[in-house]
Design an enzyme around this catalytic site. Structure first.
Site, PDB file in Angstrom:
ATOM      1  N   ARG A  13     -38.404 -75.064  89.479  1.00 23.31           N
ATOM      2  CA  ARG A  13     -39.083 -76.314  89.146  1.00 23.31           C
ATOM      3  C   ARG A  13     -38.211 -77.263  88.319  1.00 23.31           C
ATOM      4  NH1 ARG A  13     -44.351 -78.032  89.055  1.00 23.31           N
ATOM      5  NH2 ARG A  13     -44.956 -79.544  87.475  1.00 23.31           N
ATOM      6  N   ASN A  87     -17.083 -51.747  93.011  1.00 30.43           N
ATOM      7  CA  ASN A  87     -18.244 -51.566  92.141  1.00 30.43           C
ATOM      8  C   ASN A  87     -17.889 -51.901  90.694  1.00 30.43           C
ATOM      9  OD1 ASN A  87     -21.004 -50.999  91.780  1.00 30.43           O
ATOM     10  ND2 ASN A  87     -20.588 -48.885  91.156  1.00 30.43           N
ATOM     11  N   HIS A  88     -16.946 -52.819  90.529  1.00 33.17           N
ATOM     12  CA  HIS A  88     -16.522 -53.264  89.194  1.00 33.17           C
ATOM     13  C   HIS A  88     -16.138 -54.733  89.310  1.00 33.17           C
ATOM     14  CE1 HIS A  88     -14.406 -53.612  85.381  1.00 33.17           C
ATOM     15  NE2 HIS A  88     -14.891 -52.416  85.035  1.00 33.17           N
ATOM     16  N   ASP A  89     -16.859 -55.577  88.573  1.00 30.49           N
ATOM     17  CA  ASP A  89     -16.694 -57.025  88.758  1.00 30.49           C
ATOM     18  C   ASP A  89     -15.337 -57.554  88.301  1.00 30.49           C
ATOM     19  OD1 ASP A  89     -17.316 -56.495  86.121  1.00 30.49           O
ATOM     20  OD2 ASP A  89     -19.124 -57.731  86.053  1.00 30.49           O
ATOM     21  N   SER A 119     -11.609 -54.498  80.767  1.00 30.95           N
ATOM     22  CA  SER A 119     -12.446 -55.592  81.283  1.00 30.95           C
ATOM     23  C   SER A 119     -13.000 -56.473  80.170  1.00 30.95           C
ATOM     24  CB  SER A 119     -13.591 -55.035  82.126  1.00 30.95           C
ATOM     25  OG  SER A 119     -14.397 -54.151  81.361  1.00 30.95           O
ATOM     26  N   HIS A 167     -52.100 -80.696  54.403  1.00 33.74           N
ATOM     27  CA  HIS A 167     -53.185 -79.749  54.678  1.00 33.74           C
ATOM     28  C   HIS A 167     -54.197 -80.351  55.655  1.00 33.74           C
ATOM     29  CE1 HIS A 167     -51.627 -77.441  51.262  1.00 33.74           C
ATOM     30  NE2 HIS A 167     -51.595 -78.592  50.624  1.00 33.74           N
ATOM     31  N   SER A 292     -55.378 -85.607  84.478  1.00 34.04           N
ATOM     32  CA  SER A 292     -56.252 -84.437  84.572  1.00 34.04           C
ATOM     33  C   SER A 292     -56.826 -84.384  85.975  1.00 34.04           C
ATOM     34  CB  SER A 292     -57.382 -84.536  83.539  1.00 34.04           C
ATOM     35  OG  SER A 292     -58.395 -83.593  83.810  1.00 34.04           O
ATOM     36  N   ARG A 332     -18.049 -48.762  71.905  1.00 32.63           N
ATOM     37  CA  ARG A 332     -18.625 -49.674  72.883  1.00 32.63           C
ATOM     38  C   ARG A 332     -19.679 -48.977  73.728  1.00 32.63           C
ATOM     39  NH1 ARG A 332     -17.473 -52.810  77.977  1.00 32.63           N
ATOM     40  NH2 ARG A 332     -19.438 -53.925  77.981  1.00 32.63           N
ATOM     41  N   SER A 337     -23.220 -56.045  78.114  1.00 32.90           N
ATOM     42  CA  SER A 337     -22.794 -56.630  79.383  1.00 32.90           C
ATOM     43  C   SER A 337     -23.953 -57.304  80.116  1.00 32.90           C
ATOM     44  CB  SER A 337     -22.179 -55.545  80.278  1.00 32.90           C
ATOM     45  OG  SER A 337     -21.814 -56.082  81.523  1.00 32.90           O
ATOM     46  N   ARG A 341     -25.193 -61.750  80.408  1.00 31.30           N
ATOM     47  CA  ARG A 341     -25.455 -62.488  81.645  1.00 31.30           C
ATOM     48  C   ARG A 341     -26.658 -63.414  81.535  1.00 31.30           C
ATOM     49  NH1 ARG A 341     -22.730 -60.677  86.145  1.00 31.30           N
ATOM     50  NH2 ARG A 341     -21.475 -58.800  85.848  1.00 31.30           N
TER      51      ARG A 341
END
Length: 445
Positions: A13, A87-89, A119, A167, A292, A332, A337, A341
């Site tokens: 949206r 399998n490892h970016d 990495s 108030h 409305s 670590r 990780s 993202r």
């Protein structure tokens, strides 16, 4: 996928409002920043004079930088295809660059891509670099647009008297422009804090000690090299010593600062919403709009409500990021990780909030008649002024005298205040001074 199929509203949206962040926080952007760091690191090794790289001339640097300067969606997709195998970016990025080296006649130097690194040396430079540039090129301009609007309103309304409410009850009058100025100053103070927060990066190998670098080239000062690379080539702050990952303390400080700024704007949203509900502001009507689905007369303050909701979501995420990222098991764990993202998400909701607040402010129409009406209905607020002058003159129990007048169920108006003043045992000069005080002019400095 179209915006109608997006799970997150910042990609659905509200995608038109968050589009500027795509170049910094999308998956493709992260990949590009990783490629950029790898290339700049290789160039830094060449410039540092590694013996095996001495035959590479500076003329090759332009070809190297084209790899990230001309990075395309097709390149990003190619890296994702490589990742299906690795399998490892980050390793996929390394293999992608190695392929590119064949095209620019640097094949024999492939093994110095990602040399001695883990990495996180790439992630913990790529991510803060993306944040730094997003702040400079998207966040600050958006906040400054909002701030500029508030400054204009503060100036335009600087002489507009307004009944204050503490108030929720009628209180000492103020001026509308001054109340807007409060938010201007609050935002500017927090923007100063932002300037002092470093964009910190880690660069030091598998556990932060340059182990692999030192064992290969023991006579090079790798700590100095790392600092020069991170601060000179990338324009970031070099954190040292570290574990395998950056501490994220400075990043957490940034997120806390962004959260405070959002909180100030959220506070503004609620105040303006309240002024609209009190009829101090009308709103510009756009032909064809519906306020409305059931009540045709309504023009709702939806922009401020939209901003309030989005800034609330942003703050919840910033709070989690600030609390989670600085905590990691031993040298670590992997929790940072996946959390890293999501950084673009609170930035996205923040940008939507800024945009909505600005849109709402641009629709406001001042209803001076209503502000004056409320002041006229609340002559009791000048009691503070009267009792203070009486204190100055040494009048006995002035507070109690005004309390007796104002805390009755009888309506206090201009006439009753005037009658009270006339029966005081003070000089005509003092009475004249007191008679000059009105809710409209008792607004301070």
């Amino acid at each position: 996928m179209t915006s109608l199929q997006a799970i997150s509203p910042i990609d659905g949206r509200y995608s038109s409002k968050t589009k500027p962040l795509v170049d910094y926080f999308s998956e493709q952007a992260l990949i590009k920043y990783r490629v950029r760091v790898e290339i700049e690191y290789f160039i830094a090794l060449v410039e540092h004079g590694l013996p095996q790289l001495k035959d590479i001339s500076e003329s090759k640097f332009q070809d190297l930088r084209k790899i990230y300067n001309e990075f395309s969606s097709r390149d990003a997709q190619e890296i994702k295809e490589i990742e299906k195998t690795t399998n490892h970016d980050v390793k996929a990025v390394e293999y992608f660059i190695k392929d590119k080296f064949d095209n620019i006649e640097l094949s024999e130097y492939k093994e110095f891509i990602h040399f001695g690194l883990t990495s996180q040396d790439i992630n913990n430079t790529a991510v803060p670099l993306s944040i730094k540039e997003a702040m400079e090129e998207v966040y600050h301009p958006a906040l400054e647009d909002l701030l500029e609007k508030l400054e204009h309103l503060a100036q335009d309304w600087k002489d507009i008297p307004m009944l204050a409410r503490t108030h929720g009850q009628p209180a000492t009058p103020t001026r509308l422009g001054k109340e807007i100025k409060v938010f201007v100053v609050r935002l500017k103070e927090q923007m100063k804090f932002l300037q002092d927060i470093p964009n910190a990066a880690k660069f030091g190998g598998a556990t932060g000690n340059f182990n692999a670098h030192k064992v290969a080239y023991p006579h090079i000062n790798w700590k100095s090299f790392g600092k020069d690379f991170v601060q000179g080539s990338l324009g970031l702050h070099h954190s040292f010593p570290t574990t395998q990952i950056e501490h994220y303390d400075h990043m957490a400080s940034l997120f806390d600062a962004l959260k405070r700024i959002n909180t100030i704007i959220l506070d503004l949203d609620k105040d303006i919403w309240s002024y609209v509900s009190m009829d101090y502001f009308k709103q510009k009507i756009k032909k064809g709009e519906v306020g409305s689905s059931a009540m045709p007369h309504k023009v709702n303050p939806i922009d401020f409500e939209n901003s309030e909701g989005n800034l609330g979501i942003a703050n919840a995420l910033f709070e989690h990021l600030a609390a989670k990222l600085p905590v990691s098991r031993l040298q670590r764990d992997l929790t940072d990780s996946t959390v890293l993202r999501t950084i673009g998400v609170p930035f996205g909701h923040t940008l939507i909030g800024f945009s909505s607040t600005l849109k709402g402010l641009n629709k406001l129409l001042l209803n001076e008649a209503k502000l004056n009406e409320d002041l006229e209905k609340n002559w009791a607020v000048v009691a503070e002024a009267i009792q203070t002058i009486l204190r100055r003159e040494g009048y006995p129990n002035p507070y109690e005298a005004l309390k007796g007048l104002t805390r009755t169920n009888e309506k206090i108006n201009k006439d009753s205040i005037s009658q009270f003043i006339e029966q005081l045992d003070v000089s005509e000069e003092i009475k004249e001074e007191l008679q000059q005080i009105t809710p409209q002019n008792y607004t301070g400095i």
